[in-house]
Write a protein that holds these residues in place. Sequence first.
Motif, PDB file in Angstrom:
ATOM      1  N   GLY A 301       0.795  -1.218   0.000  1.00  0.00           N
ATOM      2  CA  GLY A 301       0.000   0.000   0.000  1.00  0.00           C
ATOM      3  C   GLY A 301       0.823   1.260   0.000  1.00  0.00           C
ATOM      4  O   GLY A 301       0.369   2.314   0.466  1.00  0.00           O
ATOM      5  N   THR A 302       2.044   1.171  -0.521  1.00  0.00           N
ATOM      6  CA  THR A 302       2.955   2.317  -0.513  1.00  0.00           C
ATOM      7  C   THR A 302       3.131   2.855  -1.931  1.00  0.00           C
ATOM      8  O   THR A 302       3.678   2.153  -2.789  1.00  0.00           O
ATOM      9  CB  THR A 302       4.329   1.906   0.056  1.00  0.00           C
ATOM     10  OG1 THR A 302       4.144   1.210   1.290  1.00  0.00           O
ATOM     11  CG2 THR A 302       5.207   3.123   0.279  1.00  0.00           C
ATOM     12  N   PRO A 303       2.686   4.073  -2.213  1.00  0.00           N
ATOM     13  CA  PRO A 303       2.873   4.655  -3.541  1.00  0.00           C
ATOM     14  C   PRO A 303       4.354   4.807  -3.884  1.00  0.00           C
ATOM     15  O   PRO A 303       5.217   4.854  -2.995  1.00  0.00           O
ATOM     16  CB  PRO A 303       2.185   6.014  -3.426  1.00  0.00           C
ATOM     17  CG  PRO A 303       1.178   5.830  -2.339  1.00  0.00           C
ATOM     18  CD  PRO A 303       1.859   4.929  -1.349  1.00  0.00           C
ATOM     19  N   SER A 304       4.648   4.897  -5.184  1.00  0.00           N
ATOM     20  CA  SER A 304       6.037   4.980  -5.625  1.00  0.00           C
ATOM     21  C   SER A 304       6.201   6.029  -6.719  1.00  0.00           C
ATOM     22  O   SER A 304       5.253   6.363  -7.433  1.00  0.00           O
ATOM     23  CB  SER A 304       6.510   3.621  -6.150  1.00  0.00           C
ATOM     24  OG  SER A 304       5.771   3.250  -7.305  1.00  0.00           O
ATOM     25  N   VAL A 305       7.429   6.513  -6.831  1.00  0.00           N
ATOM     26  CA  VAL A 305       7.835   7.343  -7.959  1.00  0.00           C
ATOM     27  C   VAL A 305       8.990   6.611  -8.628  1.00  0.00           C
ATOM     28  O   VAL A 305       9.972   6.241  -7.967  1.00  0.00           O
ATOM     29  CB  VAL A 305       8.280   8.760  -7.527  1.00  0.00           C
ATOM     30  CG1 VAL A 305       8.566   9.617  -8.759  1.00  0.00           C
ATOM     31  CG2 VAL A 305       7.213   9.401  -6.659  1.00  0.00           C
ATOM     32  N   THR A 306       8.869   6.387  -9.927  1.00  0.00           N
ATOM     33  CA  THR A 306       9.896   5.655 -10.650  1.00  0.00           C
ATOM     34  C   THR A 306      10.050   6.242 -12.049  1.00  0.00           C
ATOM     35  O   THR A 306       9.397   7.231 -12.407  1.00  0.00           O
ATOM     36  CB  THR A 306       9.562   4.151 -10.707  1.00  0.00           C
ATOM     37  OG1 THR A 306      10.690   3.433 -11.235  1.00  0.00           O
ATOM     38  CG2 THR A 306       8.340   3.878 -11.592  1.00  0.00           C
ATOM     39  N   THR A 307      10.928   5.640 -12.831  1.00  0.00           N
ATOM     40  CA  THR A 307      11.180   6.069 -14.203  1.00  0.00           C
ATOM     41  C   THR A 307      10.346   5.221 -15.164  1.00  0.00           C
ATOM     42  O   THR A 307       9.690   4.255 -14.767  1.00  0.00           O
ATOM     43  CB  THR A 307      12.658   5.886 -14.538  1.00  0.00           C
ATOM     44  OG1 THR A 307      12.994   4.492 -14.340  1.00  0.00           O
ATOM     45  CG2 THR A 307      13.542   6.749 -13.651  1.00  0.00           C
ATOM     46  N   PHE A 308      10.429   5.567 -16.448  1.00  0.00           N
ATOM     47  CA  PHE A 308       9.691   4.786 -17.449  1.00  0.00           C
ATOM     48  C   PHE A 308      10.265   3.376 -17.576  1.00  0.00           C
ATOM     49  O   PHE A 308       9.519   2.415 -17.786  1.00  0.00           O
ATOM     50  CB  PHE A 308       9.691   5.516 -18.796  1.00  0.00           C
ATOM     51  CG  PHE A 308       8.722   6.664 -18.833  1.00  0.00           C
ATOM     52  CD1 PHE A 308       7.400   6.470 -19.224  1.00  0.00           C
ATOM     53  CD2 PHE A 308       9.110   7.938 -18.440  1.00  0.00           C
ATOM     54  CE1 PHE A 308       6.485   7.517 -19.229  1.00  0.00           C
ATOM     55  CE2 PHE A 308       8.211   8.995 -18.447  1.00  0.00           C
ATOM     56  CZ  PHE A 308       6.892   8.791 -18.836  1.00  0.00           C
ATOM     57  N   ILE A 309      11.568   3.227 -17.403  1.00  0.00           N
ATOM     58  CA  ILE A 309      12.149   1.881 -17.401  1.00  0.00           C
ATOM     59  C   ILE A 309      11.703   1.129 -16.153  1.00  0.00           C
ATOM     60  O   ILE A 309      11.420  -0.064 -16.204  1.00  0.00           O
ATOM     61  CB  ILE A 309      13.690   1.959 -17.499  1.00  0.00           C
ATOM     62  CG1 ILE A 309      14.090   2.211 -18.951  1.00  0.00           C
ATOM     63  CG2 ILE A 309      14.341   0.675 -16.977  1.00  0.00           C
ATOM     64  CD1 ILE A 309      15.585   2.319 -19.194  1.00  0.00           C
ATOM     65  N   GLY A 310      11.612   1.815 -15.029  1.00  0.00           N
ATOM     66  CA  GLY A 310      11.155   1.171 -13.799  1.00  0.00           C
ATOM     67  C   GLY A 310       9.754   0.599 -13.927  1.00  0.00           C
ATOM     68  O   GLY A 310       9.457  -0.491 -13.457  1.00  0.00           O
ATOM     69  N   ALA A 311       8.880   1.361 -14.585  1.00  0.00           N
ATOM     70  CA  ALA A 311       7.472   0.949 -14.696  1.00  0.00           C
ATOM     71  C   ALA A 311       7.186   0.139 -15.954  1.00  0.00           C
ATOM     72  O   ALA A 311       6.045  -0.286 -16.155  1.00  0.00           O
ATOM     73  CB  ALA A 311       6.580   2.197 -14.685  1.00  0.00           C
ATOM     74  N   GLU A 312       8.186  -0.100 -16.758  1.00  0.00           N
ATOM     75  CA  GLU A 312       7.995  -0.770 -18.053  1.00  0.00           C
ATOM     76  C   GLU A 312       7.259  -2.106 -17.916  1.00  0.00           C
ATOM     77  O   GLU A 312       7.625  -2.952 -17.108  1.00  0.00           O
ATOM     78  CB  GLU A 312       9.360  -1.021 -18.686  1.00  0.00           C
ATOM     79  CG  GLU A 312       9.327  -1.691 -20.041  1.00  0.00           C
ATOM     80  CD  GLU A 312      10.729  -1.842 -20.590  1.00  0.00           C
ATOM     81  OE1 GLU A 312      11.165  -0.959 -21.353  1.00  0.00           O
ATOM     82  OE2 GLU A 312      11.418  -2.824 -20.218  1.00  0.00           O
ATOM     83  N   SER A 313       6.204  -2.265 -18.694  1.00  0.00           N
ATOM     84  CA  SER A 313       5.424  -3.508 -18.788  1.00  0.00           C
ATOM     85  C   SER A 313       4.708  -3.886 -17.502  1.00  0.00           C
ATOM     86  O   SER A 313       4.168  -4.981 -17.394  1.00  0.00           O
ATOM     87  CB  SER A 313       6.321  -4.684 -19.214  1.00  0.00           C
ATOM     88  OG  SER A 313       6.658  -4.586 -20.575  1.00  0.00           O
ATOM     89  N   MET A 314       4.663  -2.978 -16.530  1.00  0.00           N
ATOM     90  CA  MET A 314       4.116  -3.367 -15.238  1.00  0.00           C
ATOM     91  C   MET A 314       2.636  -3.037 -15.068  1.00  0.00           C
ATOM     92  O   MET A 314       1.945  -3.735 -14.339  1.00  0.00           O
ATOM     93  CB  MET A 314       4.918  -2.713 -14.107  1.00  0.00           C
ATOM     94  CG  MET A 314       6.316  -3.276 -13.956  1.00  0.00           C
ATOM     95  SD  MET A 314       7.108  -2.816 -12.413  1.00  0.00           S
ATOM     96  CE  MET A 314       6.041  -3.606 -11.204  1.00  0.00           C
ATOM     97  N   HIS A 315       2.151  -1.994 -15.719  1.00  0.00           N
ATOM     98  CA  HIS A 315       0.803  -1.539 -15.387  1.00  0.00           C
ATOM     99  C   HIS A 315      -0.167  -1.520 -16.563  1.00  0.00           C
ATOM    100  O   HIS A 315      -1.347  -1.202 -16.382  1.00  0.00           O
ATOM    101  CB  HIS A 315       0.857  -0.142 -14.736  1.00  0.00           C
ATOM    102  CG  HIS A 315       1.456   0.924 -15.591  1.00  0.00           C
ATOM    103  ND1 HIS A 315       0.737   2.002 -16.054  1.00  0.00           N
ATOM    104  CD2 HIS A 315       2.708   1.088 -16.074  1.00  0.00           C
ATOM    105  CE1 HIS A 315       1.527   2.783 -16.771  1.00  0.00           C
ATOM    106  NE2 HIS A 315       2.734   2.239 -16.803  1.00  0.00           N
ATOM    107  N   GLY A 316       0.273  -1.871 -17.763  1.00  0.00           N
ATOM    108  CA  GLY A 316      -0.627  -1.906 -18.910  1.00  0.00           C
ATOM    109  C   GLY A 316      -1.297  -0.560 -19.119  1.00  0.00           C
ATOM    110  O   GLY A 316      -0.634   0.481 -19.167  1.00  0.00           O
ATOM    111  N   ASP A 317      -2.631  -0.570 -19.233  1.00  0.00           N
ATOM    112  CA  ASP A 317      -3.395   0.672 -19.421  1.00  0.00           C
ATOM    113  C   ASP A 317      -3.863   1.276 -18.100  1.00  0.00           C
ATOM    114  O   ASP A 317      -4.589   2.275 -18.090  1.00  0.00           O
ATOM    115  CB  ASP A 317      -4.617   0.404 -20.313  1.00  0.00           C
ATOM    116  CG  ASP A 317      -4.229  -0.027 -21.719  1.00  0.00           C
ATOM    117  OD1 ASP A 317      -3.175   0.431 -22.203  1.00  0.00           O
ATOM    118  OD2 ASP A 317      -4.961  -0.831 -22.324  1.00  0.00           O
ATOM    119  N   LEU A 318      -3.479   0.679 -16.996  1.00  0.00           N
ATOM    120  CA  LEU A 318      -3.922   1.160 -15.684  1.00  0.00           C
ATOM    121  C   LEU A 318      -3.040   2.306 -15.196  1.00  0.00           C
ATOM    122  O   LEU A 318      -1.861   2.397 -15.547  1.00  0.00           O
ATOM    123  CB  LEU A 318      -3.896   0.012 -14.672  1.00  0.00           C
ATOM    124  CG  LEU A 318      -4.790  -1.188 -14.995  1.00  0.00           C
ATOM    125  CD1 LEU A 318      -4.550  -2.312 -14.001  1.00  0.00           C
ATOM    126  CD2 LEU A 318      -6.262  -0.776 -14.990  1.00  0.00           C
TER     127      LEU A 318
END
Length: 415
Positions: A301-318
Amino acid sequence: MDKVKKLLIIGSVWPEPNSSAAGTRMLQLISLFKVEEYAITFASPAMDSDFMVNLELVGVDKKTITLNCSSFDGFVKDLNPSVVLFDRFMMEEQFGWRVNENCPEALRLLDTEDFHCLRVARQKAFKEKRPFVEADLFVEAVAKREIASILRCDLSLIISEYEMQLLTEIFKIDSSLLLYLPFLLEEISNADIDKLPLFDERNNFVFIGNFLHEPNWNAVQYLKETIWPLIKKQLPEAVVHIYGAYPSQKVLQLNNVKEGFLVKGRAANASAVVQEARVVLAPLRFGAGIKGKLLEAMHCGTPSVTTFIGAESMHGDLDWNGFIADNPEIFANEAVLLYQDEKLWLQAQKNGVEIINHRYLRGLFEGDFMKKIKWLQANLQEHRVNNFMGSLLQHHTLKSTMYMSKWIEEKNRKK
């Protein structure tokens, strides 16, 4: 009476779920086969570590094996596994030809963990201060080794949708040889969220990651030198806790109490550390796969700040569990905003729950995974005939690897 189903896992290291996402991933794979009542043996040439999981407690036999040694031949022949799972392509290179010689009917699986040549090519582009382009992959020697290993196996497990795309569209790998299988998690309910610390009960920023992994070390340097001063300027009392297994002296030397940059080393309980924090920071500048640290943040339940490489393929359209930014000023501003705005923070937390419950539930993948395994076992010869490039590489690479291994073994014997 049915033959006992046996799985042999050949690991590059012993699983350490509290040290890396790779260790957690391996235990998830083991659990899939346990449900199907496989007798499982985990073999590795690695030294034991103080942090490895007790395999006996999860019903898995442990076997230490030796590189470039014919003792493995007798071991694998006697075990006679129905499925062999190679943990990363390096283990397939080392032991694949021996499995092929001694247990030709065994189904050969490869868990890639992440696409190594993608990580290497991105790291090289970063060091050369230029953008990564997909054509960079073709000049990496590791790509040739990795693709050859994928072709030699009957099925490779791919953790990232982007890597699936690269393999099918750039490297032209037949989709029958690949299976998308991300991290496998349990559903998060409202009751689970209610048990977590509230916004006002949390303090500080946190980074967490295994320091044997170069992208993590680079991210911490970047955080210390560039991003953290920007955050600190807006939040003078802010503190960031840096956690990770296997910190080197150069990591520990970044500790600076006056700057609120606290290097803690290994976390005794990673989930507890992330739950206590208000925001996870993950400024990754190169890498591959999907990031266990960011899924853990969502689970806590902890929000995050990351880069585009960090989030790559992780969230789809969400919507992301916080913010995604490559620019350091924007990254810092959004980290501060997320840290201070409870309404925004709660929405980000909700987004993380949605991502896990829609993209990573075990039930979304385990049925198709086992269905694929059973189909391959029933149609193995036909599958291999259709994979001509794989049989070609099996023939030629087997010979070269075999003779190199035998030469090393003979050399070691004469010492």
